[in-house]
Design an enzyme around this catalytic site. Sequence first.
Site, short mmCIF file in Angstrom:
data_model
loop_
_atom_site.label_atom_id
_atom_site.label_comp_id
_atom_site.label_asym_id
_atom_site.label_seq_id
_atom_site.Cartn_x
_atom_site.Cartn_y
_atom_site.Cartn_z
N LYS A 186 0.87 -1.17 0.00
CA LYS A 186 0.00 0.00 0.00
C LYS A 186 0.91 1.22 0.00
CE LYS A 186 -1.01 2.71 2.68
NZ LYS A 186 -0.55 4.02 3.30
N THR A 197 9.67 1.06 3.18
CA THR A 197 8.62 1.97 2.75
C THR A 197 7.25 1.46 3.09
OG1 THR A 197 7.69 3.18 0.91
CG2 THR A 197 8.18 0.90 0.52
N GLU A 283 0.02 9.95 -4.85
CA GLU A 283 -1.17 10.78 -4.69
C GLU A 283 -1.27 11.82 -5.80
OE1 GLU A 283 -2.09 10.36 0.05
OE2 GLU A 283 -0.82 11.98 -0.59
N SER A 414 -10.51 14.33 6.86
CA SER A 414 -11.97 14.25 6.86
C SER A 414 -12.45 13.22 5.86
CB SER A 414 -12.57 15.62 6.60
OG SER A 414 -12.07 16.13 5.39
#
Lengths: 414, 414
Positions: A186, A197, A283, A414
């Site tokens: 992941k 990592t 990301e 959130s």
Amino acid sequence: MQLQQEAGYEYIEGGVCAAAGFLANGCHCGLDSNPQKNDLGMIYSERLCNAAAVYTTNLVKGAPILVTQKNLKASEGKARAVIVNSKNANTCNADGEEKAWNMCELAAEQLKITPEEVIVASTGVIGQALPIEPIALHIKDLAAGLSQEHHTQAAEAIMTTDTIKKEVAVSFILGGKTCRLGGMAKGSGMIHPNMATTLNFITTDAAVSAKMLQQALREVVKVTYNCLSVDGDMSTNDMVCVLANGIAGNDEVAAEGESYETFKRALYLVLLHLTKMLARDGEGATKLIECTCTEAPDLDTAITAAKSVISSSLVKSAMFGADANCGRILCALGYCGAQLDVSKVDVELASAKGSILVCGGGNGLAFSEEQAAEILGEEELEIRINLHQGNVTAKAWGCDLTYDYVKINADYRS
Amino acid sequence: MQLQQEAGYEYIEGGVCAAAGFLANGCHCGLDSNPQKNDLGMIYSERLCNAAAVYTTNLVKGAPILVTQKNLKASEGKARAVIVNSKNANTCNADGEEKAWNMCELAAEQLKITPEEVIVASTGVIGQALPIEPIALHIKDLAAGLSQEHHTQAAEAIMTTDTIKKEVAVSFILGGKTCRLGGMAKGSGMIHPNMATTLNFITTDAAVSAKMLQQALREVVKVTYNCLSVDGDMSTNDMVCVLANGIAGNDEVAAEGESYETFKRALYLVLLHLTKMLARDGEGATKLIECTCTEAPDLDTAITAAKSVISSSLVKSAMFGADANCGRILCALGYCGAQLDVSKVDVELASAKGSILVCGGGNGLAFSEEQAAEILGEEELEIRINLHQGNVTAKAWGCDLTYDYVKINADYRS
């Protein structure tokens, strides 16, 4: 993404269950607010394994890392299971170690093994107390559902901001026996490893001594995971662990030599592909960037140079914009910390659309902007640095820096 | 942005021309495609100056840096003028040094000084040949227009992606004489200095020996510019230089002592404010982030810790999103490289709207998300780290990471 083909190694299905004797499962226990998302995973070996692991060098270490280290010490490097959750890193919490140990106890009870034989890992938000109840409530079903087919459920359970599951496995012949080695990973952000990592679980049915397993892992991690950066932030919960149960029946690999090299290459191919998957799924990333540094005086210099280039926010932004900005590449080489003669450096940009030399002998060259933009428009890019000061090659992997990286991280909790 | 008020120092207008005997000018010579944008600047002192400078430690050094270093060596630390252009860094070009020397010759001819008395600097795109013709064509008018009022034109000439001009000056009393010290800076991206940063020109009419000028500059840069990061990329063209012409008539500051401290404090106040202006105007930034690290065992530890926090892409993204993610702050402390006891660390977030403790003794605390979001909604934020392991304080300055950083850098060259 293409798999690196190599004679003697065949890519197979099965992830962490590709190796004989390994079962896995994953479920939604409720840590994640999305009821469709698995957040608790388990791996189990039918036989006791030699285990090797490398961990983050961040001084802030997740409680699960501390407990796993203690467990592997207590069990003298043996393990039979992994319990792992996502959504909460169980890090920087006053009761973190207690909760991590609870997870080991809960798993051990179901699997009828000792808690010290359990490797525990967590990933997610740092600094929020981990609720143990959801895990306690679902551990029985999780263990009952262990199967060879459920590797994918486990791979999903460790995902955080990942957009794709990361699994790969190979088979190979060792001492006349067919062995298998597979893994899952992941990771998407907070990726800039040092010695390890993110979360990576590798399983193999090859018989390998604990000592040689650890040595192979260290050697391979150095040229794979430790050459990866998504955002320069080294996680507090990084871990790569390998479990070897020996069910393949080969003579145990207990020293350097041909068998060790064969095994290490299998480990390399699996970690290499997972590394590239992590980079490509960084990301917000739209592009995989591979930097190849050739003709370096030594391996550390080659790694340092390549890693500096793929870590540069300016290089990453330029790659997002398909802008062949060779000055930023030279700039990143210049501050990498290795002693380089920058006046000798050539830089070439490449992709499936061809390649173009943008810098020769440390100076920018005139080139076709049109051709450069076409090459950099692809999703997999290579930056080739030739240092012309030795004969060693290394690679590093990263991704572009995009609007979505900022968006994902401006409001992660959130 | 508020100026740090201090007894004995008065902020005055005038930038690099605030000190007596300094003139400046800026013009559009044609390097920049925008005809409204100044791209060539000059500073001139009516009297020969003691000069001190610090430079980038990037191995890839801009040709102007190399030429300036040679000039200051040849002139034994004396200088009378600065010639500077934006839009092209004149770096990584085969004829770079020749062109930089041409710039010195062109300026010297107009000013009737020797080329070795000229400090030359360039900023902009790396790896593209610098056209000397536009500079040669406009040098006469540039020199003819030198005046005390034109400090703003010079400050504009060094801007690249900067959105605001950066000038500040103070007056103070030294040995009974009124002295002035002022400066201008450029910088927005590729900012992560080591020993220096971006282009900064400071002028003073105080009499200070070359040796003490250099010492003061090194000491002050360590706790101002070198504690600044916008994007982790150390420029190839960084330079801070100070010119002292002695016109104020004070007894020359030639040794440590009270006068030296008074002068150094003036230099500190000016560099401090320019540092904060650079951080606030970081590419795409919407917020200034100041990290204060207190109770550190020594200055290097305090700086290293504070700088790691403001350099973290994840912390920067969280600040953009007004997300009080204390885990990322602890994570950045953990990999900063200094030997810290992370279990002692407190973290507080503050702004004009108040402050909130988010981490105590290395663990995350429960806090009001509403209050935290209100505090982090401001444009000037402070992250307060208390290490509880000594009595030394240091600060570092950075900015948030935003969509616009990516936008600006995805296509900088066009």
